[in-house]
Design an enzyme around this catalytic site. Structure first.
Site, PDB file in Angstrom:
ATOM      1  N   CYS A 148     -16.147  11.981   9.555  1.00 22.85           N
ATOM      2  CA  CYS A 148     -14.922  11.082  10.089  1.00 22.85           C
ATOM      3  C   CYS A 148     -15.409  10.502  11.479  1.00 22.85           C
ATOM      4  O   CYS A 148     -15.386   9.690  11.605  1.00 22.85           O
ATOM      5  CB  CYS A 148     -13.801  11.789   9.837  1.00 22.85           C
TER       6      CYS A 148
ATOM      7  N   CYS B  24     -14.984   7.416   9.489  1.00 24.79           N
ATOM      8  CA  CYS B  24     -13.753   6.614  10.044  1.00 24.79           C
ATOM      9  C   CYS B  24     -13.971   5.893  11.503  1.00 24.79           C
ATOM     10  O   CYS B  24     -13.617   4.803  11.647  1.00 24.79           O
ATOM     11  CB  CYS B  24     -12.289   7.516   9.928  1.00 24.79           C
TER      12      CYS B  24
ATOM     13  N   LYS C 178     -16.999   3.632  11.805  1.00 26.04           N
ATOM     14  CA  LYS C 178     -16.671   2.378  11.072  1.00 26.04           C
ATOM     15  C   LYS C 178     -15.547   1.505  11.592  1.00 26.04           C
ATOM     16  O   LYS C 178     -15.580   0.385  11.783  1.00 26.04           O
ATOM     17  CB  LYS C 178     -16.184   2.971   9.551  1.00 26.04           C
TER      18      LYS C 178
ATOM     19  N   GLY D 287     -15.727   0.319  -4.041  1.00 31.24           N
ATOM     20  CA  GLY D 287     -14.578   1.038  -3.531  1.00 31.24           C
ATOM     21  C   GLY D 287     -14.548   0.722  -2.130  1.00 31.24           C
ATOM     22  O   GLY D 287     -14.766  -0.351  -1.741  1.00 31.24           O
ATOM     23  N   TYR D 288     -13.395   1.639  -1.438  1.00 29.74           N
ATOM     24  CA  TYR D 288     -13.119   1.071  -0.006  1.00 29.74           C
ATOM     25  C   TYR D 288     -14.031   0.865   0.927  1.00 29.74           C
ATOM     26  O   TYR D 288     -14.160   0.083   1.881  1.00 29.74           O
ATOM     27  CB  TYR D 288     -11.958   1.844   0.432  1.00 29.74           C
TER      28      TYR D 288
ATOM     29  N   ALA E  47     -17.188   0.076   0.492  1.00 33.14           N
ATOM     30  CA  ALA E  47     -17.972  -1.275  -0.159  1.00 33.14           C
ATOM     31  C   ALA E  47     -17.354  -2.412   0.661  1.00 33.14           C
ATOM     32  O   ALA E  47     -17.852  -3.289   1.370  1.00 33.14           O
ATOM     33  CB  ALA E  47     -18.097  -1.304  -1.395  1.00 33.14           C
TER      34      ALA E  47
ATOM     35  N   GLU F 227     -15.042  -2.306   2.963  1.00 31.34           N
ATOM     36  CA  GLU F 227     -15.057  -2.353   4.553  1.00 31.34           C
ATOM     37  C   GLU F 227     -16.491  -2.823   4.921  1.00 31.34           C
ATOM     38  O   GLU F 227     -16.339  -3.769   5.932  1.00 31.34           O
ATOM     39  CB  GLU F 227     -14.611  -1.037   4.898  1.00 31.34           C
TER      40      GLU F 227
ATOM     41  N   THR G 240      -9.580  11.991   5.523  1.00 34.46           N
ATOM     42  CA  THR G 240      -9.330  12.663   6.750  1.00 34.46           C
ATOM     43  C   THR G 240      -7.980  13.677   6.652  1.00 34.46           C
ATOM     44  O   THR G 240      -7.988  14.811   7.007  1.00 34.46           O
ATOM     45  CB  THR G 240      -9.964  12.129   8.159  1.00 34.46           C
TER      46      THR G 240
ATOM     47  N   HIS H 127      11.872  -8.756  14.815  1.00 29.53           N
ATOM     48  CA  HIS H 127      11.482 -10.265  14.492  1.00 29.53           C
ATOM     49  C   HIS H 127      10.892 -10.773  15.649  1.00 29.53           C
ATOM     50  O   HIS H 127      11.134 -10.861  16.888  1.00 29.53           O
ATOM     51  CB  HIS H 127      12.776 -11.078  14.391  1.00 29.53           C
TER      52      HIS H 127
ATOM     53  N   GLU I 249       8.775  -6.773   9.274  1.00 26.61           N
ATOM     54  CA  GLU I 249      10.091  -7.027   8.851  1.00 26.61           C
ATOM     55  C   GLU I 249      10.494  -7.685   7.364  1.00 26.61           C
ATOM     56  O   GLU I 249      11.492  -7.391   6.874  1.00 26.61           O
ATOM     57  CB  GLU I 249      10.931  -7.979   9.751  1.00 26.61           C
TER      58      GLU I 249
END
Ligand SMILES: Cc1cc2nc3c(=O)[nH]c(=O)nc-3n(C[C@H](O)[C@H](O)[C@H](O)COP(=O)(O)OP(=O)(O)OC[C@H]3O[C@@H](n4cnc5c(N)ncnc54)[C@H](O)[C@@H]3O)c2cc1C
Length: 515
Positions: A91, A96, A99, A226-227, A229, A231, A366, A491, A496
């Protein structure tokens, strides 16, 4: 918890309340008998192999509870693929953190591009990016974090042994020829990228190298849906590369909500990615000019060749780091991928050996490794058998746009609860109305129709991760749709919308689903 006040009698009673006698005979309440002191046969109460997310968390909390703890870890090296260890683990050093730093770098590129809509103009000499100074800055930060993690272990009085650990028997770990006896062993060795077994695989990079490239590729193929790839696809595309993302499924991100997958895919295309669904990589070869070509196969037998690639990134999954670790020889049951099989307390089939994080191949994130490490620390050092709680684990994909999710997908909720109410909204975020960016936002709430509890929330759009973390608390504690509706929005914000979706988009009913 005040550990000083925790008598071994109390710890024993807690164990007896929650654990069947058969399990006790396997020594689940090890702390009671062993961790007050590691005297006798043992050098340590707990010896951890791997100082990544799960290993550091488990080790330092076990030590803070009074256990005598050691952890071994490979030396930190940015380059060599065999010794890319380092306290902090994947990580911090190869996942993480680096990245996300790359995502930040890439986001600036988008911001500069879209600032024109708000009246900004680019200087006549144009925008320049120095890839080398960015990589250097990133390296410095990783070195700082590596040092910070070492300090954390040191401050917690955890002994750090540098080297490759191996299990010799249920109570012995060997690190570079030296043996340590431990009452308990924690396996926290994580995983590593797996490569497709195709001709030319050795010409490809994995996420490890993608974080350390000497230059940003001009044209790159990313293999995998996958995530990781999507990313890296988003990072390289925003940095100006022509990106081809290749995956076998019709849509990327298998396991995510189907509607989210479809919506995200449309945004990826709008953001400039070239998607190649239903394609299987067949081979990679080097062209005469040094660049790469990639051959892809369709299910119908036809092929397609992508040429002039600077890089081919294989983001095709990860495998547990258990090769040569001596686990099977020590009697530990292993799964087909090489993962350590553990019970609900993260304990292996050998009572003194525990395992957490990616090596058990449950949820490879992680915060999950941290939760599991914490649970083992409590089980081992406090004598409190502790189970990680996997309900409502939120997660994010830092693609362009971001995705964040907590709880059930519509598909999983329908299967579990039968009748579900779905609320969705999709809109062009305010910033993009003026910036000209085509990227849209999508939000979805999944409600169990019977209890009216919110059992899933999903978002595709800017800041999705930051937004979802707060809503994950609500889902975890069982918020109902009416309670969500009673909250006043902030807002103007995208968030919201999660408290203003009043009309049900569709009601999915068991009878209709099974008809
Ligand atoms: C590119 C990428 C991006 C990611 N992004 C995210 C994200 O955004 N969010 C998220 O939650 N998760 C993310 N992850 C996943 C996350 O990094 C892992 O889930 C997490 O690091 C797992 O922690 P761990 O303790 O199981 O293993 P690791 O952190 O991998 O630690 C294992 C450690 O054990 C060491 N080791 C291995 N074998 C031995 C041995 N024999 N002796 C001594 N030491 C050994 C290794 O060197 C390593 O340091 C990402 C992963 C990757 C690859």
């Amino acid at each position: 918890m005040n550990v000083a006040k925790l008598t071994s009698g109390l710890a024993t009673r807690r164990c007896l309340r929650t654990v069947a006698p058969a399990r006790l005979s396997r020594g689940l309440c090890t702390r009671v008998a062993a961790s007050a002191s590691s005297s006798g046969d043992f050098d340590f109460d707990l010896f951890t192999i791997g100082a990544g997310s799960g290993g550091v968390r488990g080790s330092r909390f076990a030590a803070s509870y009074g256990a005598k703890v050691a952890v071994c870890e490979l030396p930190f090296d940015f380059v060599s693929s065999e010794t890319r260890g380092g306290v902090g683990g994947t990580c911090v050093l190869r996942g993480c953190v680096p990245k996300k730093l790359m995502v930040y770098a890439a986001e600036y590129a988008d911001d500069f591009r879209h600032a024109a809509g708000f009246g900004w103009s680019v200087p006549s000499e144009g925008l320049q990016h120095s890839w080398t100074s960015f990589i250097e800055a990133k390296r410095k930060e990783l070195q700082r974090l590596n040092g910070a993690y070492k300090n954390t272990l040191n401050n917690a009085k955890v002994t750090l042994v540098e080297g490759r650990g191996r299990v010799v028997d249920p109570h012995t770990v060997e690190v570079d020829g030296k043996r340590y006896r431990a009452k308990n062993i924690l396996i926290a060795v994580g995983g590593r990228p797996s490569r497709l077994d195709i001709p030319g695989a050795e010409l490809c990079i994995t996420s490890d190298e993608a974080l350390e490239l000497p230059a940003c590729p001009r044209k790159v193929a990313v293999l995998g849906g996958g995530y990781i790839a999507v990313e890296f696809s988003g990072i390289f595309a925003r940095m100006g590369a022509e990106v081809h993302t290749v995956f076998r499924q019709p849509l990327p991100l298998r396991g995510f909500d189907e509607e989210v997958r479809k919506f995200a895919t449309d945004q990826y295309v709008a953001s400039g990615l070239h998607l190649h669904p239903r394609m299987t990589p067949q081979s990679v070869s080097r062209q005469l000019d040094g660049r790469l070509s990639l051959t892809l196969g369709h299910a119908d037998g036809t092929t397609e060749v992508l040429t002039d690639l600077d890089q081919v990134l294989m983001a095709t999954g990860r495998v547990p780091n258990t090769r040569g670790l001596g686990l099977a020889e020590a009697g530990v049951s292993m799964g087909p991928k090489g993962q350590v099989l553990v019970d609900e307390h993260c304990r292996s089939s050998v009572p003194s050996i525990w395992a957490v994080g990616d090596v058990i191949d449950r949820i490879q994130l992680t915060p999950v490794a941290l939760m599991e490490g914490m649970a083992v620390a409590k089980s081992v050092a406090l004598g409190q058998p502790t189970q990680p709680d996997y309900w409502a684990v939120p997660s994010a994909v830092f693609s362009n746009p971001e995705i964040a999710t907590v709880g059930y997908t519509e598909e999983a909720a329908t299967e579990k609860f039968g009748d579900v109410d779905i609320y969705t909204t999709s809109f062009r975020p305010m910033r993009n109305t003026v910036s000209g960016s085509p990227i849209r936002t999508f939000m979805k709430i999944v409600v169990d129709a019977a209890s009216q509890k919110v059992v899933g929330m999903h978002m595709v759009g800017a800041e999705a991760a930051e937004i979802m973390q707060g809503f994950a608390v609500a889902v975890k504690v069982g918020v109902t749709k009416a309670q969500l509706d009673s909250v006043v929005g902030i807002h103007p914000s995208a968030a919201e919308e999660f408290v203003t979706m009043r009309s049900v988009t569709r009601q999915v009913r068991r009878a209709a689903a099974t008809a």
